[in-house]
Write a protein that holds these residues in place. Structure first.
Motif, PDB file in Angstrom:
ATOM      1  N   ALA A 124       0.905  -1.078   0.101  1.00 18.45           N
ATOM      2  CA  ALA A 124      -0.445   0.006  -0.193  1.00 18.45           C
ATOM      3  C   ALA A 124       1.044   0.887   0.279  1.00 18.45           C
ATOM      4  N   TRP A 125       1.730   1.247   0.760  1.00 20.31           N
ATOM      5  CA  TRP A 125       2.848   2.052   0.734  1.00 20.31           C
ATOM      6  C   TRP A 125       3.525   2.753  -0.539  1.00 20.31           C
ATOM      7  N   LEU A 126       3.875   1.558  -1.094  1.00 19.16           N
ATOM      8  CA  LEU A 126       4.402   1.617  -3.028  1.00 19.16           C
ATOM      9  C   LEU A 126       3.406   1.867  -3.775  1.00 19.16           C
ATOM     10  N   MET A 127       2.287   2.571  -3.617  1.00 16.24           N
ATOM     11  CA  MET A 127       1.292   2.596  -5.094  1.00 16.24           C
ATOM     12  C   MET A 127       1.205   4.019  -4.882  1.00 16.24           C
ATOM     13  N   SER A 128       1.637   5.214  -4.387  1.00 15.17           N
ATOM     14  CA  SER A 128       1.770   6.466  -4.385  1.00 15.17           C
ATOM     15  C   SER A 128       3.190   6.460  -4.845  1.00 15.17           C
ATOM     16  N   PRO A 129       4.393   6.686  -5.047  1.00 20.57           N
ATOM     17  CA  PRO A 129       5.551   6.708  -5.366  1.00 20.57           C
ATOM     18  C   PRO A 129       5.103   6.082  -6.516  1.00 20.57           C
ATOM     19  N   GLY A 130       4.530   4.411  -6.807  1.00 19.89           N
ATOM     20  CA  GLY A 130       5.377   3.879  -7.385  1.00 19.89           C
ATOM     21  C   GLY A 130       5.352   4.070  -9.080  1.00 19.89           C
ATOM     22  N   LEU A 131       4.578   4.789  -9.078  1.00 23.54           N
ATOM     23  CA  LEU A 131       4.886   5.166 -11.063  1.00 23.54           C
ATOM     24  C   LEU A 131       6.101   6.997 -11.344  1.00 23.54           C
ATOM     25  N   THR A 132       6.967   6.784 -10.300  1.00 23.43           N
ATOM     26  CA  THR A 132       7.378   7.705 -10.188  1.00 23.43           C
ATOM     27  C   THR A 132       8.252   7.291 -12.000  1.00 23.43           C
ATOM     28  N   HIS A 133       8.987   5.720 -11.225  1.00 23.09           N
ATOM     29  CA  HIS A 133       9.959   5.815 -12.425  1.00 23.09           C
ATOM     30  C   HIS A 133       9.514   6.110 -13.916  1.00 23.09           C
ATOM     31  N   GLY A 134       7.700   5.216 -14.234  1.00 24.30           N
ATOM     32  CA  GLY A 134       7.260   5.169 -15.813  1.00 24.30           C
ATOM     33  C   GLY A 134       7.062   6.769 -16.070  1.00 24.30           C
ATOM     34  N   ALA A 135       6.377   7.852 -15.206  1.00 23.35           N
ATOM     35  CA  ALA A 135       6.109   8.932 -15.757  1.00 23.35           C
ATOM     36  C   ALA A 135       6.984   9.569 -15.816  1.00 23.35           C
ATOM     37  N   THR A 136       8.005   9.583 -15.082  1.00 15.97           N
ATOM     38  CA  THR A 136       9.852  10.497 -15.193  1.00 15.97           C
ATOM     39  C   THR A 136      10.239   9.797 -16.552  1.00 15.97           C
ATOM     40  N   ALA A 137       9.824   8.923 -17.043  1.00 13.42           N
ATOM     41  CA  ALA A 137      10.224   8.160 -18.299  1.00 13.42           C
ATOM     42  C   ALA A 137       9.925   8.121 -19.585  1.00 13.42           C
ATOM     43  N   CYS A 138       8.129   8.828 -19.446  1.00 14.03           N
ATOM     44  CA  CYS A 138       7.038   9.230 -20.032  1.00 14.03           C
ATOM     45  C   CYS A 138       7.270  10.648 -20.470  1.00 14.03           C
ATOM     46  N   LEU A 139       7.427  11.717 -19.323  1.00 11.18           N
ATOM     47  CA  LEU A 139       7.887  13.333 -19.418  1.00 11.18           C
ATOM     48  C   LEU A 139       9.998  13.376 -20.095  1.00 11.18           C
ATOM     49  N   GLN A 140      10.799  12.590 -19.885  1.00 11.80           N
ATOM     50  CA  GLN A 140      11.804  12.674 -20.358  1.00 11.80           C
ATOM     51  C   GLN A 140      11.613  12.519 -21.729  1.00 11.80           C
ATOM     52  N   ARG A 141      11.105  11.785 -22.315  1.00 10.31           N
ATOM     53  CA  ARG A 141      11.347  11.258 -23.689  1.00 10.31           C
ATOM     54  C   ARG A 141       9.936  12.462 -24.166  1.00 10.31           C
ATOM     55  N   TYR A 142       8.726  12.850 -23.952  1.00  8.39           N
ATOM     56  CA  TYR A 142       8.137  12.758 -24.623  1.00  8.39           C
ATOM     57  C   TYR A 142       7.742  14.125 -24.822  1.00  8.39           C
ATOM     58  N   GLY A 143       7.789  14.831 -23.476  1.00  7.82           N
ATOM     59  CA  GLY A 143       7.982  16.293 -22.071  1.00  7.82           C
ATOM     60  C   GLY A 143       8.114  17.791 -23.006  1.00  7.82           C
ATOM     61  N   SER A 144       7.654  18.533 -23.240  1.00  7.09           N
ATOM     62  CA  SER A 144       8.450  19.765 -24.190  1.00  7.09           C
ATOM     63  C   SER A 144       9.074  20.205 -23.544  1.00  7.09           C
ATOM     64  N   GLU A 145       9.350  21.821 -24.232  1.00  5.58           N
ATOM     65  CA  GLU A 145      10.811  22.120 -22.869  1.00  5.58           C
ATOM     66  C   GLU A 145      10.956  21.956 -21.821  1.00  5.58           C
ATOM     67  N   ARG A 146       9.301  23.179 -22.041  1.00  2.00           N
ATOM     68  CA  ARG A 146       8.758  23.975 -20.925  1.00  2.00           C
ATOM     69  C   ARG A 146       8.474  22.407 -19.429  1.00  2.00           C
ATOM     70  N   VAL A 147       7.521  21.425 -20.101  1.00  2.00           N
ATOM     71  CA  VAL A 147       7.481  20.609 -18.752  1.00  2.00           C
ATOM     72  C   VAL A 147       8.847  20.004 -18.530  1.00  2.00           C
ATOM     73  N   LYS A 148      10.298  19.687 -19.402  1.00  2.00           N
ATOM     74  CA  LYS A 148      11.062  19.823 -18.862  1.00  2.00           C
ATOM     75  C   LYS A 148      11.847  20.682 -17.821  1.00  2.00           C
ATOM     76  N   ARG A 149      11.562  22.145 -17.812  1.00  2.00           N
ATOM     77  CA  ARG A 149      12.373  22.620 -17.380  1.00  2.00           C
ATOM     78  C   ARG A 149      11.307  22.593 -15.706  1.00  2.00           C
ATOM     79  N   GLU A 150       9.978  22.551 -15.920  1.00  4.72           N
ATOM     80  CA  GLU A 150       9.646  22.811 -14.669  1.00  4.72           C
ATOM     81  C   GLU A 150       8.433  22.130 -13.785  1.00  4.72           C
ATOM     82  N   LEU A 151       8.408  20.934 -14.097  1.00  5.86           N
ATOM     83  CA  LEU A 151       7.802  19.620 -13.896  1.00  5.86           C
ATOM     84  C   LEU A 151       8.514  18.278 -13.538  1.00  5.86           C
TER      85      LEU A 151
END
Length: 594
Positions: A124-151
């Protein structure tokens, strides 16, 4: 009796150092030339200490307390917020993150081991941080320059947590039915998102000051179905012009009362003119999200392994202390006085359950870490052809691991509860919570049935079994190595080679039948995936026997490896033939409509 989580560091070291020999390959990667087995084990020891001391003790209390919802705000169980802050401060979310984005740049292999520990200690504890790795990979690959800079920096570090907002009341596995809408926000580079999402893990909580939602929605000119979905990144809080912040149109309308994972908030979310930015290209949202989903699926596989390990660990400790009746035989080094009851671990029925748990857990650990190793090779190998082959293998192994491990995790918890008898049915022994918590892993990130269809219909049949052939070459090579070894290992090698040949024949039979009956692959996919899962466990145990067999006078660890490997080929492997027989039946029979 050990009822609190203990990380399996000795077996982790065996898989990494001996089964994979990972450090030898790390030396060929410029960024990892200074990473050796000793350093890797220090990382895992520190992770284990943190998980055992800070995360595991919160598991039972969080299950009883649950999450609290009040006027749109969610409070997680006692200790969650503080322990998560410590988790971020220690740098654990950035373990395998690229150094260019503020990470430590360590192999995925180490991160997968960390995920196994966290899931086994407190899912249950893992569930909230569980998507950090995948979200990071997604934004790193497809995010705009602003998203990469600010988020991106705050998501990657774990300072802000993220969600994946797909499901709607009418759109579960069929995301093509999604109705959420996105319209351009005049005078900005963003969009307004409107719609409702359900079953959103960590949609609202008190762990971080901001939550970044990745939301699937439709633009006004979107074509119908999955081809019309776009992906947007929508923060709960927006930065203001005066260096302050303003609340976005993101609202939590409630949390679910669930079977398990009670310490994790599963939220109903409403997006009302919520401002966000497009991620990737318009109408290509699923392609962007697959980066996140694939990372999540391997993590879910490790949840299945974590549950199975916890079940094995707890039931073994209980069985060694609980005395009931007199066993028909006792170990040579044990004494039981006349008329005295024996530990239930001596009884054949319990020994078989415990051995099956161990065989599955330790075999899956090897296969799960092997999958992570191929992800590392796919990302870091100097040769493009090797990277492509590694990516093929990882893509094929991921749905097998997700479905097979999670199904076995639930079965392991159920079988372990049987060892506890009546005590297993009450909360204080912990195993009933493991049973409840483990069930959902078979459902999310694509149900296990969808994983099976993905494997057979999308990855085996269309490419002429190229990826499967690559996998079978690795398994066949191991069989040949084993057949050239001592008698115990040679027998395992012969059986492993026979399994490879059986998989080839069965796959060809499906192809032949599919040409005349297009429903065939969909009918047999579940059993086909399970059949491959058992073959992979045989592969894991054959290699383990080959490593352990020469070490006759070594520590008890290797003696137990040999005993477990021998047991696996004598007992649990019979499941391969059973699953294969169901595939063969499905190639001939048809299913009536109900």
């Amino acid at each position: 009796m050990t009822l609190t989580y203990q990380a399996p560091l000795r077996d982790m070291r065996f898989v990494m150092d001996e089964w994979l020999d990972a450090a030898s390959w790390w030396r060929d990667v410029p960024e990892w030339q200074d990473l050796d087995s000793h350093t890797a084990q220090q990382v895992l020891e520190q992770a284990a200490r943190f998980v055992e001391e800070r995360i595991a003790p919160l598991n039972a209390s969080a299950d009883l307390e649950g999450c609290h919802f009040d006027a749109g705000k969610v409070t997680t169980p006692a200790g969650f917020s503080k322990s998560y802050a410590e988790f971020v401060e220690a740098g654990w979310p950035t373990l395998s993150l690229d150094t260019a984005h503020g990470g430590q740049g360590l192999p995925q292999l180490l991160d997968v081991a960390l995920q196994e520990m966290l899931a086994g200690a407190n899912h249950a504890w893992l569930m909230s941080p569980g998507l950090t790795h995948g979200a990071t990979a997604c934004l790193q690959r497809y995010g705009s320059e602003r998203v990469k800079r600010e988020l991106l920096p705050k998501v990657a570090s774990g300072e802000w947590l993220s969600t994946m907002c797909l499901t709607e009341p009418q759109a579960g596995s069929d995301v093509g039915l999604i109705r959420s809408r996105a319209t351009a926000a005049p005078g900005t580079d963003g969009y307004f998102i409107d719609g409702s999402k359900i079953f959103i893990s960590g949609g609202a909580h008190d762990l971080t000051e901001n939550i970044v939602h990745l939301v699937l929605a439709r633009l006004p000119d979107a074509p119908p179905g999955t081809k019309g979905l776009s992906l947007f990144v929508v923060p709960e809080w927006l930065a203001g012009d005066d260096a302050g912040r303003s609340r976005n149109g993101v609202h939590c309308e409630g949390i679910e009362k669930k079977m398990g994972l009670k310490g994790s908030p599963t939220c109903t979310m409403r997006f009302e003119r919520a401002f966000g930015w497009l991620v990737g290209e318009a109408h290509r949202g699923l392609a962007c999200l697959f980066v996140m989903m694939n990372a999540a699926r391997l993590q879910v596989a490790m949840q299945g392994l974590g549950h199975a390990h916890t079940a094995w660990q707890r039931s073994r400790a209980y069985a060694q202390e609980r005395a009931q009746m007199r066993a028909p035989s006792v170990p040579l080094d044990a004494t039981v006085a006349p008329g005295q009851a024996s530990p239930i671990a001596f009884h054949p029925a319990m020994r078989r359950i415990l051995m099956e748990l161990r065989a599955v857990v330790e075999g899956e650990r090897a296969i799960g870490y092997w999958t992570a190793h191929w992800l590392d090779v796919g990302a870091r190998h100097a040769d493009a052809a090797e990277r492509e082959q590694a990516a093929q293998l990882a893509s094929l192994l991921t749905p097998i691991a997700k479905a097979f491990f999670t199904a076995n995790g639930f079965d392991a918890a159920s079988n372990a509860l049987q060892v506890f008898g009546g005590y297993g049915y009450i909360h204080e022994y912990g195993i009933e919570q493991t049973l409840r918590d483990s069930r959902v892993s078979m459902l999310y990130e694509g149900t296990n049935e969808i994983q099976a269809i993905d494997l057979l219909v999308r990855k085996v049949l269309p490419d002429g079994s190229q990826a499967l052939g690559l996998l079978l070459r690795h398994v066949r090579a191991e069989a040949q190595f084993c057949e050239e070894s001592d008698p115990l290992v040679r027998s395992a090698g012969v059986k492993l080679r026979e399994l490879v040949e059986a998989v080839e024949r069965t796959t060809q039979a499906i192809k032949t039948r599919q040409a005349h009956d297009p429903e065939t692959a969909y009918r047999v996919a579940d059993d086909y995936l399970a059949m491959l899962g058992w073959m992979l466990l045989a592969f894991a145990w054959a290699r383990t026997l080959r490593i352990a067999a020469p070490l006759h006078d070594s520590e008890a660890f290797y003696v137990e490896k040999r005993e477990t490997g021998r047991f696996f080929f004598d007992y649990p492997l019979a499941a391969f033939a059973y699953r294969r027989s169901l595939v063969e039946a499905g190639c001939v029979a048809t299913l009536p409509h109900v």
